[in-house]
Design an enzyme around this catalytic site. Structure first.
Site, PDB file in Angstrom:
ATOM      1  N   ARG A  77       0.854  -1.177   0.000  1.00  0.00           N
ATOM      2  CA  ARG A  77       0.000   0.000   0.000  1.00  0.00           C
ATOM      3  C   ARG A  77       0.897   1.237   0.000  1.00  0.00           C
ATOM      4  NH1 ARG A  77      -2.606   3.027   4.840  1.00  0.00           N
ATOM      5  NH2 ARG A  77      -3.664   4.661   3.665  1.00  0.00           N
ATOM      6  N   HIS A 121      -2.755  10.954   0.758  1.00  0.00           N
ATOM      7  CA  HIS A 121      -2.191  10.747   2.089  1.00  0.00           C
ATOM      8  C   HIS A 121      -1.508  12.039   2.523  1.00  0.00           C
ATOM      9  CE1 HIS A 121      -0.767   7.430   5.008  1.00  0.00           C
ATOM     10  NE2 HIS A 121      -0.503   8.598   5.572  1.00  0.00           N
ATOM     11  N   GLU A 166      -7.212   8.603   6.454  1.00  0.00           N
ATOM     12  CA  GLU A 166      -7.440   9.258   7.736  1.00  0.00           C
ATOM     13  C   GLU A 166      -7.917  10.707   7.607  1.00  0.00           C
ATOM     14  OE1 GLU A 166      -4.169   6.688  10.322  1.00  0.00           O
ATOM     15  OE2 GLU A 166      -3.811   8.822   9.971  1.00  0.00           O
ATOM     16  N   ASN A 291      -7.126   1.943  10.258  1.00  0.00           N
ATOM     17  CA  ASN A 291      -5.808   2.165  10.842  1.00  0.00           C
ATOM     18  C   ASN A 291      -5.960   2.171  12.358  1.00  0.00           C
ATOM     19  OD1 ASN A 291      -4.976   2.503   8.233  1.00  0.00           O
ATOM     20  ND2 ASN A 291      -4.464   4.671   8.405  1.00  0.00           N
ATOM     21  N   TYR A 293      -3.853   2.034  16.186  1.00  0.00           N
ATOM     22  CA  TYR A 293      -2.611   2.084  16.953  1.00  0.00           C
ATOM     23  C   TYR A 293      -2.847   1.987  18.464  1.00  0.00           C
ATOM     24  CZ  TYR A 293      -0.387   3.496  12.615  1.00  0.00           C
ATOM     25  OH  TYR A 293       0.074   3.520  11.326  1.00  0.00           O
ATOM     26  N   GLU A 349      -3.265   0.006   8.392  1.00  0.00           N
ATOM     27  CA  GLU A 349      -2.073   0.403   9.152  1.00  0.00           C
ATOM     28  C   GLU A 349      -2.183  -0.170  10.554  1.00  0.00           C
ATOM     29  OE1 GLU A 349      -1.047   4.553   9.384  1.00  0.00           O
ATOM     30  OE2 GLU A 349      -1.551   4.911   7.277  1.00  0.00           O
TER      31      GLU A 349
END
Length: 445
Positions: A77, A121, A166, A291, A293, A349
């Site tokens: 990606r 992005h 995002e 994504n 985290y 991600e």
């Protein structure tokens, strides 16, 4: 420890973004992006660093692709730099930029690696930022035109297209907090940016349908669905408030549910919605990217901004200061599956910033990043649990393939499974690279 089990057709990938890895910031006709400009503002980026060279993937992509192939990575990606394709944001196409991505895509396909292209992005052409950026409706329309150029140029070679990465970060960090480009701190600008980003996504999906090219398209969201600090009604309300503010303001319109009505009313929010906008934004996507985290606990606090306060966590943290909560990933995947109606989900991600150090061992440079391996293992177990529950989870992209420019943190944070020596641009596979290789091969525990 249980074995990590995934379907045989599960897509194992790695991810990066153009501004973070490419370098070549002024080569072969590329225009200035708003991050090129932002990096020049004193105090905005750690140590005054920039993306002029980064890890120079623009010139070194054959080496990086060879490392991906050696690890068994099945998909890459990457993002396409809008100012590399259309330097002014609108108007003339830079054929040298198109040719670069054709070379990159061809090399990936030759290596047996599927190209997964993100159209945006964060590196907005500076010319458009000068005209208001995402506060300006014309930027959404320009994005659709840019998307059409990419669809035409790479049709038949790219089959998975991502519109935006995002959009919460683009809007909130760029136009409310001002810690990302373009560095604006203005609530009305932030709200306009939300709607125009959502509109840009919808317009790009419609353009994809009109192009009639093979493949599918989706959006990548970084969701905020915090856990309530306690089971009290107030803390449950706090968690819902954050989910509305930071997740449903994007996921709601995209999945045809509109903006969160109660939150909009409570906050007195005004959005620049025009006739037909919501139908455009809700144009059906083929998949959604997540994504993930970290996850935070939150509590209701009448005196706090937005009446919500982030509470302390007990978990260990990454080098970003983010708490490591694998169960939060499981909860978020389940949340997204319910919100999106069961369309395919990809983890686009997931990874950990750690204080990596290259050492010489047996005549070779090595990086022993055991903390990252622990992080990846725990989060892959969460993904495996979601698959076992019947969630339509189709793939996982580790962030990141290689250390790179981490936005306002510059080069002070390392997320890669491959170490980049910024002095000589040497690539050094970390222990996590070999761990990921074993996971892909079916030996990951």
């Amino acid at each position: 420890m249980a074995k990590i089990d995934f379907p045989k057709d599960f897509l194992w990938g790695a991810a990066t973004a153009s501004f973070q890895v490419e370098g070549a910031s002024q080569e072969e006709g590329k225009g200035e992006s708003m991050w090129d400009r932002f990096c020049r503002i004193p105090g905005k980026v750690h140590a005054g660093e920039n993306g002029d060279v980064s890890c120079d993937q623009y010139h070194r992509y054959p080496e990086d692709i060879a490392l991906m192939k050696q690890a068994g990575i099945k998909a890459y990606r990457f993002s396409i730099s809008w100012p590399r394709i259309i330097p002014g944001g609108t108007g003339k196409v830079n054929e040298q930029g198109v040719a670069y991505y054709k070379r990159l895509i061809a090399a990936l396909l030759e290596a047996g690696i599927e190209p997964v292209a993100t159209l945006y992005h964060w590196d907005l052409p500076q010319a458009l930022s000068d005209k208001g950026g995402w506060t300006n409706r014309a930027t959404a329309e320009a994005f659709a035109a840019y998307a059409r150029v990419c669809y035409a140029a790479f049709a038949g070679t790219v089959h998975k297209w991502i519109t935006l990465n995002e959009p919460w970060c683009s809007a909130f960090l760029g136009y409310q907090l001002g810690i990302h480009a373009p560095g604006i701190t203005d609530t009305p600008s932030y709200l306009r940016a939300i709607h125009h980003l959502n509109l840009a996504h919808g317009l790009a999906v419609r353009a994809f349908r009109e192009a009639g090219i093979p493949g599918g398209t989706g959006i990548v969201l970084n969701l905020m669905t915090p856990r309530p600090a306690t089971n009290s009604p107030e803390d449950l309300k706090a968690a819902q408030r954050v989910a509305d503010r930071d997740s449903r303001m994007f996921s709601g319109p995209v999945f045809g549910k509109g903006y969160p009505a109660a939150y909009i009313k409570d906050e007195g929010i005004q959005l620049p919605i025009e006739t037909g906008d919501m139908e455009v934004i809700a144009t059906a996507t083929d998949f959604v990217g997540l994504n993930y985290y970290m996850e935070f606990p939150v509590a209701w606090d009448e005196s706090a901004p937005g009446k919500v306060k982030t509470m302390p966590s007990w978990q260990d943290t990454t080098d970003m200061g983010w708490p490591i909560v694998p169960d939060g990933m499981y909860r978020m995947i389940k949340w997204l599956a319910a919100e999106s109606g069961g369309i395919p989900i990809y983890i686009t991600e997931n990874g950990s910033a750690e204080k990596d150090v290259a050492v010489v061992q047996d005549g070779m440079r090595r990086v022993h990043d055991s903390r990252r391996i622990d992080y990846l293992r725990a989060h892959l177990e969460a993904c495996s649990r979601a698959c076992a529950d019947g969630v339509n989870l189709k793939g996982y992209f580790v962030w990141s393939f290689i250390d790179n420019f981490e936005w306002n943190f510059g080069y002070s944070r390392r997320f890669g499974i491959v170490y980049c020596d910024y002095g000589n641009l040497e690539r050094i596979p970390k222990d996590s690279y070999y761990y990921y290789r074993d996971v892909i091969a079916g030996y990951g525990y």
